[in-house]
Design a protein around this motif. Structure first.
Motif, PDB file in Angstrom:
ATOM      1  N   HIS A 123       0.840  -1.110  -0.033  1.00 33.20           N
ATOM      2  CA  HIS A 123      -0.079  -0.036  -0.044  1.00 33.20           C
ATOM      3  C   HIS A 123       0.944   1.270   0.085  1.00 33.20           C
ATOM      4  O   HIS A 123       1.638   1.452   0.856  1.00 33.20           O
ATOM      5  N   VAL A 124       0.840   1.961  -1.200  1.00 33.73           N
ATOM      6  CA  VAL A 124       1.766   3.195  -1.099  1.00 33.73           C
ATOM      7  C   VAL A 124       0.876   4.375  -1.190  1.00 33.73           C
ATOM      8  O   VAL A 124      -0.145   4.495  -1.486  1.00 33.73           O
ATOM      9  N   VAL A 125       1.436   5.451  -0.006  1.00 35.45           N
ATOM     10  CA  VAL A 125       0.702   6.604   0.078  1.00 35.45           C
ATOM     11  C   VAL A 125       1.402   7.648  -0.777  1.00 35.45           C
ATOM     12  O   VAL A 125       2.539   7.968  -0.275  1.00 35.45           O
ATOM     13  N   PRO A 126       1.040   8.059  -1.891  1.00 32.41           N
ATOM     14  CA  PRO A 126       2.123   9.008  -2.499  1.00 32.41           C
ATOM     15  C   PRO A 126       2.201  10.475  -2.010  1.00 32.41           C
ATOM     16  O   PRO A 126       1.110  11.175  -1.548  1.00 32.41           O
ATOM     17  N   ALA A 127       3.153  10.912  -1.853  1.00 35.69           N
ATOM     18  CA  ALA A 127       3.600  12.244  -1.461  1.00 35.69           C
ATOM     19  C   ALA A 127       3.574  13.261  -2.706  1.00 35.69           C
ATOM     20  O   ALA A 127       3.383  14.368  -2.712  1.00 35.69           O
ATOM     21  N   SER A 128       3.876  12.585  -3.725  1.00 39.81           N
ATOM     22  CA  SER A 128       4.222  13.201  -5.207  1.00 39.81           C
ATOM     23  C   SER A 128       3.812  12.243  -6.184  1.00 39.81           C
ATOM     24  O   SER A 128       4.229  11.108  -6.102  1.00 39.81           O
ATOM     25  N   LEU A 129       2.881  12.607  -7.242  1.00 35.58           N
ATOM     26  CA  LEU A 129       2.819  11.546  -8.397  1.00 35.58           C
ATOM     27  C   LEU A 129       3.072  12.473  -9.719  1.00 35.58           C
ATOM     28  O   LEU A 129       2.529  13.868  -9.814  1.00 35.58           O
ATOM     29  N   HIS A 130       3.820  11.947 -10.569  1.00 35.90           N
ATOM     30  CA  HIS A 130       4.133  12.539 -11.729  1.00 35.90           C
ATOM     31  C   HIS A 130       3.769  11.516 -13.132  1.00 35.90           C
ATOM     32  O   HIS A 130       4.152  10.529 -13.085  1.00 35.90           O
ATOM     33  N   ALA A 131       3.136  12.268 -14.082  1.00 36.07           N
ATOM     34  CA  ALA A 131       2.805  11.542 -15.381  1.00 36.07           C
ATOM     35  C   ALA A 131       3.270  12.345 -16.481  1.00 36.07           C
ATOM     36  O   ALA A 131       3.587  13.586 -16.514  1.00 36.07           O
ATOM     37  N   ARG A 132       4.333  11.474 -17.438  1.00 35.83           N
ATOM     38  CA  ARG A 132       4.782  12.015 -18.271  1.00 35.83           C
ATOM     39  C   ARG A 132       4.518  11.303 -19.759  1.00 35.83           C
ATOM     40  O   ARG A 132       4.513  10.236 -19.787  1.00 35.83           O
ATOM     41  N   ASP A 133       4.424  11.984 -20.877  1.00 33.23           N
ATOM     42  CA  ASP A 133       4.316  11.497 -22.137  1.00 33.23           C
ATOM     43  C   ASP A 133       5.833  11.771 -22.676  1.00 33.23           C
ATOM     44  O   ASP A 133       6.425  12.959 -22.905  1.00 33.23           O
ATOM     45  N   LEU A 134       6.497  10.560 -23.012  1.00 31.35           N
ATOM     46  CA  LEU A 134       7.924  10.632 -23.470  1.00 31.35           C
ATOM     47  C   LEU A 134       7.794  10.162 -24.820  1.00 31.35           C
ATOM     48  O   LEU A 134       9.145   9.843 -25.338  1.00 31.35           O
ATOM     49  N   GLY A 135       6.929  10.032 -25.616  1.00 26.88           N
ATOM     50  CA  GLY A 135       6.850   9.407 -26.730  1.00 26.88           C
ATOM     51  C   GLY A 135       7.568  10.041 -27.836  1.00 26.88           C
ATOM     52  O   GLY A 135       7.847  11.454 -27.770  1.00 26.88           O
ATOM     53  N   CYS A 136       7.596   9.520 -28.960  1.00 27.75           N
ATOM     54  CA  CYS A 136       8.472   9.942 -29.972  1.00 27.75           C
ATOM     55  C   CYS A 136       7.638   9.598 -31.385  1.00 27.75           C
ATOM     56  O   CYS A 136       6.961   8.670 -31.208  1.00 27.75           O
ATOM     57  N   GLN A 137       8.071  10.081 -32.381  1.00 24.97           N
ATOM     58  CA  GLN A 137       7.792   9.545 -33.803  1.00 24.97           C
ATOM     59  C   GLN A 137       8.725   8.494 -34.371  1.00 24.97           C
ATOM     60  O   GLN A 137       9.718   8.845 -34.060  1.00 24.97           O
ATOM     61  N   VAL A 138       7.953   7.554 -34.859  1.00 27.42           N
ATOM     62  CA  VAL A 138       8.978   6.421 -35.272  1.00 27.42           C
ATOM     63  C   VAL A 138       9.024   6.338 -36.828  1.00 27.42           C
ATOM     64  O   VAL A 138       7.796   6.706 -37.343  1.00 27.42           O
ATOM     65  N   GLY A 139      10.177   6.171 -37.266  1.00 22.99           N
ATOM     66  CA  GLY A 139      10.411   5.954 -38.537  1.00 22.99           C
ATOM     67  C   GLY A 139      11.011   7.171 -39.055  1.00 22.99           C
ATOM     68  O   GLY A 139      11.339   7.841 -39.838  1.00 22.99           O
TER      69      GLY A 139
END
Length: 92
Positions: free
Chosen positions: A76-92
């Motif tokens: 059971h994790v009680v978050p003090a911080s939460l970060h979401a990141r989109d690190l996507g890239c174009q392929v090809g």
């Protein structure tokens, strides 16, 4: 964990063909709790889907294992911080 309950939990989703790369990082404190079968069933219903007959046997074995024999617990994790990141890239 008894001595230092601080944790960092990272969940990555990587799609090498699509270029989709997403990441969630949670930092906080955690504790080990007894396995909770109803909670586990609810979580598994969200991901592999409804109907235990369709679930991978490993999920069922883990969910219904005798915690005294298997040592099965949940984190059971009680978050003090939460970060979401989109690190996507174009392929090809």
């Amino acid at each position: 964990m008894a001595e230092d309950p601080r944790v960092a939990l990272v969940v990555d989703e990587c799609g090498p063909v699509s270029g989709r790369v997403r990441q969630v990082v949670a930092r906080g404190t955690a504790e080990l709790l007894p396995c909770d079968v109803p909670r586990g069933r609810r979580k598994l219903s969200r991901y592999p889907g409804e109907g235990e007959s369709r679930w991978d046997r490993r999920f069922l074995d883990h969910l219904y294992a005798d915690p005294e024999r298997s040592g099965t617990v949940r984190l059971h994790v009680v978050p003090a911080s939460l970060h979401a990141r989109d690190l996507g890239c174009q392929v090809g």
